[in-house]
Design an enzyme around this catalytic site. Structure first.
Site, mmCIF file in Angstrom:
data_model
loop_
_atom_site.group_PDB
_atom_site.id
_atom_site.type_symbol
_atom_site.label_atom_id
_atom_site.label_comp_id
_atom_site.label_asym_id
_atom_site.label_seq_id
_atom_site.Cartn_x
_atom_site.Cartn_y
_atom_site.Cartn_z
ATOM 1 N N ALA A 16 0.835 -1.209 0.000
ATOM 2 C CA ALA A 16 0.000 0.000 0.000
ATOM 3 C C ALA A 16 0.864 1.251 0.000
ATOM 4 C CB ALA A 16 -0.936 -0.021 1.206
ATOM 5 N N PHE A 117 17.805 18.635 -10.030
ATOM 6 C CA PHE A 117 18.231 17.410 -9.358
ATOM 7 C C PHE A 117 19.412 16.829 -10.122
ATOM 8 C CE2 PHE A 117 15.883 14.470 -6.280
ATOM 9 C CZ PHE A 117 15.518 15.490 -5.429
ATOM 10 N N GLN A 230 21.767 1.327 -5.325
ATOM 11 C CA GLN A 230 22.230 2.709 -5.313
ATOM 12 C C GLN A 230 22.638 3.157 -3.911
ATOM 13 O OE1 GLN A 230 19.407 6.218 -6.122
ATOM 14 N NE2 GLN A 230 20.911 6.333 -7.764
ATOM 15 N N HIS A 232 23.111 6.429 -1.864
ATOM 16 C CA HIS A 232 22.804 7.865 -1.913
ATOM 17 C C HIS A 232 23.993 8.614 -1.325
ATOM 18 C CE1 HIS A 232 20.859 11.710 -1.344
ATOM 19 N NE2 HIS A 232 19.816 11.274 -2.021
ATOM 20 N N LEU A 242 18.311 9.732 5.421
ATOM 21 C CA LEU A 242 18.531 10.447 4.161
ATOM 22 C C LEU A 242 18.508 11.968 4.334
ATOM 23 C CD1 LEU A 242 18.720 9.914 1.026
ATOM 24 C CD2 LEU A 242 16.372 10.694 0.984
ATOM 25 N N GLU A 245 18.671 14.962 -1.959
ATOM 26 C CA GLU A 245 19.413 15.613 -3.029
ATOM 27 C C GLU A 245 18.866 17.026 -3.260
ATOM 28 O OE1 GLU A 245 20.291 12.811 -6.098
ATOM 29 O OE2 GLU A 245 19.764 14.259 -7.630
ATOM 30 N N ARG A 276 24.198 10.316 -8.920
ATOM 31 C CA ARG A 276 24.462 9.821 -7.562
ATOM 32 C C ARG A 276 25.679 8.917 -7.504
ATOM 33 N NH1 ARG A 276 18.289 8.897 -5.294
ATOM 34 N NH2 ARG A 276 17.886 11.124 -5.211
ATOM 35 N N HIS A 340 20.564 2.834 -0.490
ATOM 36 C CA HIS A 340 19.349 3.635 -0.633
ATOM 37 C C HIS A 340 18.277 2.992 -1.500
ATOM 38 C CE1 HIS A 340 16.858 7.170 -0.970
ATOM 39 N NE2 HIS A 340 17.099 7.335 -2.246
ATOM 40 N N ARG A 375 19.899 5.178 -10.804
ATOM 41 C CA ARG A 375 18.634 5.914 -10.894
ATOM 42 C C ARG A 375 18.854 7.402 -10.704
ATOM 43 N NH1 ARG A 375 14.818 7.849 -7.008
ATOM 44 N NH2 ARG A 375 15.905 6.923 -5.248
HETATM 45 C C1 LIG Z 1 14.170 8.176 2.681
HETATM 46 C C2 LIG Z 1 13.809 8.024 1.239
HETATM 47 C C3 LIG Z 1 13.608 9.147 0.464
HETATM 48 C C4 LIG Z 1 13.281 9.017 -0.886
HETATM 49 N N1 LIG Z 1 13.066 10.139 -1.630
HETATM 50 C C5 LIG Z 1 12.713 10.022 -2.928
HETATM 51 C C6 LIG Z 1 12.419 11.163 -3.710
HETATM 52 O O1 LIG Z 1 12.447 12.289 -3.237
HETATM 53 N N2 LIG Z 1 12.089 10.982 -5.010
HETATM 54 C C7 LIG Z 1 12.009 9.748 -5.592
HETATM 55 O O2 LIG Z 1 11.689 9.642 -6.765
HETATM 56 N N3 LIG Z 1 12.246 8.639 -4.856
HETATM 57 C C8 LIG Z 1 12.592 8.755 -3.544
HETATM 58 N N4 LIG Z 1 12.837 7.620 -2.808
HETATM 59 C C9 LIG Z 1 12.533 6.313 -3.389
HETATM 60 C C10 LIG Z 1 11.007 6.099 -3.391
HETATM 61 O O3 LIG Z 1 10.437 6.764 -2.311
HETATM 62 C C11 LIG Z 1 10.624 4.635 -3.311
HETATM 63 O O4 LIG Z 1 11.322 3.900 -4.276
HETATM 64 C C12 LIG Z 1 9.124 4.452 -3.558
HETATM 65 O O5 LIG Z 1 8.374 5.302 -2.724
HETATM 66 C C13 LIG Z 1 8.704 3.014 -3.345
HETATM 67 O O6 LIG Z 1 7.321 2.939 -3.429
HETATM 68 P P1 LIG Z 1 6.587 1.533 -3.522
HETATM 69 O O7 LIG Z 1 5.150 1.835 -3.640
HETATM 70 O O8 LIG Z 1 7.228 0.721 -4.571
HETATM 71 O O9 LIG Z 1 6.910 0.818 -2.134
HETATM 72 P P2 LIG Z 1 6.736 1.278 -0.597
HETATM 73 O O10 LIG Z 1 6.267 2.654 -0.461
HETATM 74 O O11 LIG Z 1 7.994 0.898 0.067
HETATM 75 O O12 LIG Z 1 5.571 0.337 -0.089
HETATM 76 C C14 LIG Z 1 5.721 -1.058 0.060
HETATM 77 C C15 LIG Z 1 4.434 -1.642 0.576
HETATM 78 O O13 LIG Z 1 4.509 -3.054 0.550
HETATM 79 C C16 LIG Z 1 3.997 -3.590 1.735
HETATM 80 N N5 LIG Z 1 4.616 -4.902 1.952
HETATM 81 C C17 LIG Z 1 5.914 -5.248 1.811
HETATM 82 N N6 LIG Z 1 6.093 -6.551 2.101
HETATM 83 C C18 LIG Z 1 4.875 -7.044 2.417
HETATM 84 C C19 LIG Z 1 4.388 -8.322 2.817
HETATM 85 N N7 LIG Z 1 5.207 -9.384 2.957
HETATM 86 N N8 LIG Z 1 3.067 -8.457 3.073
HETATM 87 C C20 LIG Z 1 2.228 -7.402 2.971
HETATM 88 N N9 LIG Z 1 2.640 -6.170 2.602
HETATM 89 C C21 LIG Z 1 3.937 -6.002 2.321
HETATM 90 C C22 LIG Z 1 4.346 -2.561 2.795
HETATM 91 O O14 LIG Z 1 3.508 -2.689 3.910
HETATM 92 C C23 LIG Z 1 4.096 -1.269 2.011
HETATM 93 O O15 LIG Z 1 2.733 -0.915 2.087
HETATM 94 C C24 LIG Z 1 13.165 7.736 -1.462
HETATM 95 C C25 LIG Z 1 13.365 6.617 -0.678
HETATM 96 C C26 LIG Z 1 13.705 6.745 0.650
HETATM 97 C C27 LIG Z 1 13.960 5.503 1.436
#
Ligand SMILES: Cc1cc2nc3c(=O)[nH]c(=O)nc-3n(C[C@H](O)[C@H](O)[C@H](O)COP(=O)(O)OP(=O)(O)OC[C@H]3O[C@@H](n4cnc5c(N)ncnc54)[C@H](O)[C@@H]3O)c2cc1C
Length: 556
Positions: A16, A117, A230, A232, A242, A245, A276, A340, A375
């Site tokens: 989610a 960026f 990656q 950071h 973090l 950037e 990066r 990261h 990335r």
């Molecule tokens: C600190 C930080 C800052 C960042 N800043 C940026 C930025 O400014 N710009 C940018 O482009 N990217 C940024 N990134 C990268 C980016 O935020 C992430 O790659 C992206 O938000 C991932 O989104 P997602 O929906 O794929 O996964 P997530 O948001 O990580 O969500 C994963 C979901 O999977 C669920 N899940 C996992 N395993 C299970 C399981 N076994 N059973 C049930 N549920 C499960 C979790 O509960 C969660 O809801 C950043 C990352 C970090 C860590």
């Protein structure tokens, strides 16, 4: 052996975060869509994204320029058909996010503001101060509520159900009440995020253990380009939190102990806004050659002034004060590179389809592939939105015609036996001990600079840890909110993925982007301009290759 399902949906989305919720919101009306997540949706790691999300909105910018920067930044390893899709669709997606209620920061004319960026030839990163992920995720959650999507909150998915090669649902542990449940679905979308918690310190939330990648891998879907993790450039001293950037995008400098802006020597044109991998390696070199400050270098924001820091980087300031005791208005912030982001993941096409019918993936757990070997900041949030939406649409089409799941062939028993085994173990080792050791092995042997002997050692250490992970002692035997059991299950994902990262890195005999080898310091397009696939076998990953799609930008 047939099981009865505890519930059946047309589309079940695991995860989610932004990718998962965007997929749910994009699914066709009339379909029964559910989301399952191991934490409450707004605690997903997407909430922590700081700096922003890219789209060519500005006059003078274009999606082609965005595609070019992305391709070049990824050292030509990204598939250009996928990059084109993402960059072309980005502007409309941003406008749609705005209509959904995302509170983007504004420029003086009232338009969505954009900041420069790293690796981008144009200021094209849209942002909400330095809390972009927070703004996006909450708006998306509101959309989910509006559509009354069923959410299984705090359920941990342990395995995919794959019958006759087709994905038909999942087995999940209800964290709050305990017990395994079987949920059937015509289509399953994995949106489980990244796996950078294989490293001891990382910018990632502790929940980023790569469960979805590991599940898909075990179910027969190959992982791609796992060697590319990656680092950071700027994570806070000691904690690894973090520092966006965006701080350099707003004009922050990097200084060594001599007070030099050392990026002058590594990337005289782009300076602190080089890609990066370039900035991280430069920082690593400064520290290794004795020009660091207490194992770090300094990120100086003082010249930006109090007002600008308070307006554009309020969270960064607070994090530096709370976790490093430094107020960036008065002193530079001690930072160093840290794990990261996973550029690799479950191999998909531009519609999120994996090689397993009925199984889709989007977001950080997937490898479409956009990011190639490195990335660009701001492209990952964009990937979750563009490809989350696309996976939701394609899974809708599929779910309309797929026969409903009929029953699972013994998956529940298998998972029951696995969990019973874990609860019975009474060996001397606790899950966190193996997890910490794993994190140390990767930090030590698979950091910014890699080489054959260190990685070979890492591979045998990781394999030994994989065996130990199966025998860890889960002290808490209860069923209610058993976080000890969850951490043992997560450890299983971590060791499995660490093995694919090390095996992939060992095999790739070249340097490209985030994968820098001191024994093969050059990029080798003749041998290695190709993806590496990892297929699961009981004896560990079997490696294989796939071509890179090149359309308009020949490698340079
Ligand atoms: C600190 C930080 C800052 C960042 N800043 C940026 C930025 O400014 N710009 C940018 O482009 N990217 C940024 N990134 C990268 C980016 O935020 C992430 O790659 C992206 O938000 C991932 O989104 P997602 O929906 O794929 O996964 P997530 O948001 O990580 O969500 C994963 C979901 O999977 C669920 N899940 C996992 N395993 C299970 C399981 N076994 N059973 C049930 N549920 C499960 C979790 O509960 C969660 O809801 C950043 C990352 C970090 C860590």
């Amino acid at each position: 052996m047939k099981e009865t399902f505890d519930a059946i949906h047309d589309i079940l989305i695991v995860g989610a975060g932004l990718a998962g919720m965007r997929a749910a919101v994009a699914a066709e009306a009339g379909l029964d869509v559910a989301v399952i997540s191991k934490v409450h949706p707004v605690r997903s790691h997407s909430v922590a994204a700081q700096g922003g999300i890219n789209a060519a909105l500005g006059a003078g910018d274009s999606w082609e320029k965005h595609a070019h920067d992305t391709t070049k930044g990824g050292l030509w390893l990204g598939d250009q058909d996928a990059i084109e899709v993402m960059c072309r669709e980005a502007p409309d997606d941003i406008r749609e996010l705005e209509r959904m209620g995302v509170i983007f920061s504004r420029d003086a004319q009232g338009r969505i503001a954009q900041r420069p960026f790293g690796g981008a030839g144009f200021p094209r990163t849209c942002y909400a101060a330095d809390r972009t992920g927070h703004a996006l995720l909450h708006a998306m959650y509101e959309q989910l509520l509006k559509r009354q999507v069923r959410v299984y909150e705090e359920w941990y998915v342990t395995a995919l159900i794959v019958e006759d090669g087709v994905c038909r649902g999942v087995v999940a542990w209800d964290i709050l009440n305990g017990g395994l449940r079987v949920i059937g679905a015509s289509a399953v979308i994995l949106a489980t995020g990244g796996c950078s918690r294989i490293y001891l310190t990382s910018t990632n939330a502790v929940i980023n253990t790569g469960d979805g990648m590991s599940m898909a891998y075990r179910a027969g879907a190959p992982l791609m380009d796992m060697e590319f993790i990656q680092f950071h450039p700027t994570t806070l001293k000691d904690t690894g939190i973090l520092i966006t950037e965006g701080a350099r995008g707003e004009g922050g400098y990097l200084l060594n102990t001599l007070g030099e802006r050392f990026m002058q020597r590594y990337a005289p044109e782009q300076m602190e806004l080089a890609t990066r991998s370039t900035v991280s390696l430069a920082i690593g070199t400064e520290i290794a050659e004795g020009r660091g400050v207490d194992g770090c270098i300094l990120l100086d924001l003082r010249h930006l002034g109090r007002e600008r820091i308070a307006e554009r980087l309020p969270q960064i300031r607070q994090l530096a004060v709370d976790f490093a005791g430094v107020d960036p208005i008065e002193s530079p912030i001690p930072v160093r590179p840290g794990a990261h982001y996973a550029m690799g993941g479950i191999k998909t096409n531009v519609w999120g389809e994996t090689s397993v019918p009925g199984l889709y993936a989007a977001g950080e757990c997937a490898c479409v592939s956009i990011h190639g070997a490195n990335r660009l900041g701001g492209n990952s949030l964009l990937e979750t939105i563009v490809f989350g939406r696309r996976a939701g649409l394609r899974a809708s089409e599929y779910a309309r015609s797929a026969p409903p799941p009929s029953g699972d062939a013994g998956f529940l028993q298998r998972e029951q036996a696995r969990i019973a085994g874990l609860l019975k173990n009474d060996g001397p080792e606790r899950p966190w001990q193996v997890r910490d050791e794993l994190g140390q092995v990767l930090a030590l042997h698979l950091g910014l600079v890699r080489r054959q002997d260190r990685m070979a050692e890492a591979l045998s250490l990781v394999r030994a840890l994989k065996v130990r992970a199966e025998r860890v002692h889960v002290e808490d035997k209860s069923h209610t909110f058993n976080t000890d059991l969850i951490s043992a299950l997560e450890l299983g994902s971590l060791v499995e993925l660490a093995e694919t990262v090390v095996a992939g890195a060992l095999a790739r005999e070249e340097s490209r982007g985030a994968h820098y080898r001191s024994d093969f310091p050059k990029r080798d397009d003749a041998r290695w301009l190709m993806h590496q696939l990892c297929h699961h076998t009981p004896d560990g990953p079997r490696l294989d290759h796939a071509p890179v799609t090149i359309t308009r930008f020949p490698p340079a």
